[in-house]
Write an enzyme that holds these catalytic residues in place. Structure first.
Site, short mmCIF file in Angstrom:
data_model
loop_
_atom_site.label_atom_id
_atom_site.label_comp_id
_atom_site.label_asym_id
_atom_site.label_seq_id
_atom_site.Cartn_x
_atom_site.Cartn_y
_atom_site.Cartn_z
CG HIS A 17 7.00 7.86 -2.96
ND1 HIS A 17 6.20 6.91 -3.55
CD2 HIS A 17 8.25 7.34 -2.95
CE1 HIS A 17 6.93 5.87 -3.90
NE2 HIS A 17 8.18 6.10 -3.54
CE LYS A 41 12.51 -0.39 -9.54
NZ LYS A 41 12.18 0.67 -8.57
NE ARG A 90 11.47 1.46 1.72
CZ ARG A 90 11.08 0.74 0.70
NH1 ARG A 90 9.82 0.48 0.52
NH2 ARG A 90 11.96 0.24 -0.13
CB SER A 127 6.08 1.62 -5.36
OG SER A 127 6.06 3.00 -5.10
#
Length: 148
Positions: A17, A41, A90, A127
């Protein structure tokens, strides 16, 4: 003034990040790192703790503001005066997801999305991976900015 909003849950905020922020800062006058509440989440740290941690990282950078928000990200963009949203990619799977998200966000708000690809040496960091490793007692400090 060009404002870019960088949304995410940032649980935790990783060196991936931080790389995106540093690479996007030259593109704007102001960067808003926006920590969204996501009921789907389960977060390891509360939002106030994440805001404080990210503020500590960017304490010396006047172009960066850190906020939390609930609701649609485009509404957070409007509140902050951001015409652009920053997202990281990614993988091909990330790209497909982000492209669809960018299309819907543009269609409902006119807000454009800037996609930055992760640096190859950081593309494996997420994460969720950091949380998983930490939950099993592994040292994850090399995946986190120094001030976390």
């Amino acid at each position: 003034m060009t404002t870019i909003l960088f949304p995410g849950t940032f649980d935790p905020f990783t060196i991936g990040h931080a790389s995106l922020v540093s690479r996007a800062l030259p593109l704007c006058d102001r960067m808003v790192i926006a920590i969204g509440y996501n009921s789907a989440k389960q977060s390891a740290e509360n939002i106030a703790g994440r805001v404080a941690a990210i503020e500590a990282i960017y304490a010396g950078e006047p172009k960066v503001k850190v906020i939390s928000y609930d609701g649609l990200t485009v509404d957070a963009c409007r509140r902050e005066g951001a015409g652009w949203m920053l997202r990281g990619v990614r993988s091909v799977a990330d790209y497909e997801y982000e492209r669809n998200l960018a299309d819907i966000n543009r269609s409902i708000s006119g807000i454009e999305t800037i996609l930055l690809y992760s640096l190859p040496e950081l593309s494996h960091i997420s994460s969720s991976m950091v949380r998983e490793l930490a939950s099993h007692g592994h040292d994850v400090s090399k995946y986190l900015p120094d001030t976390l």
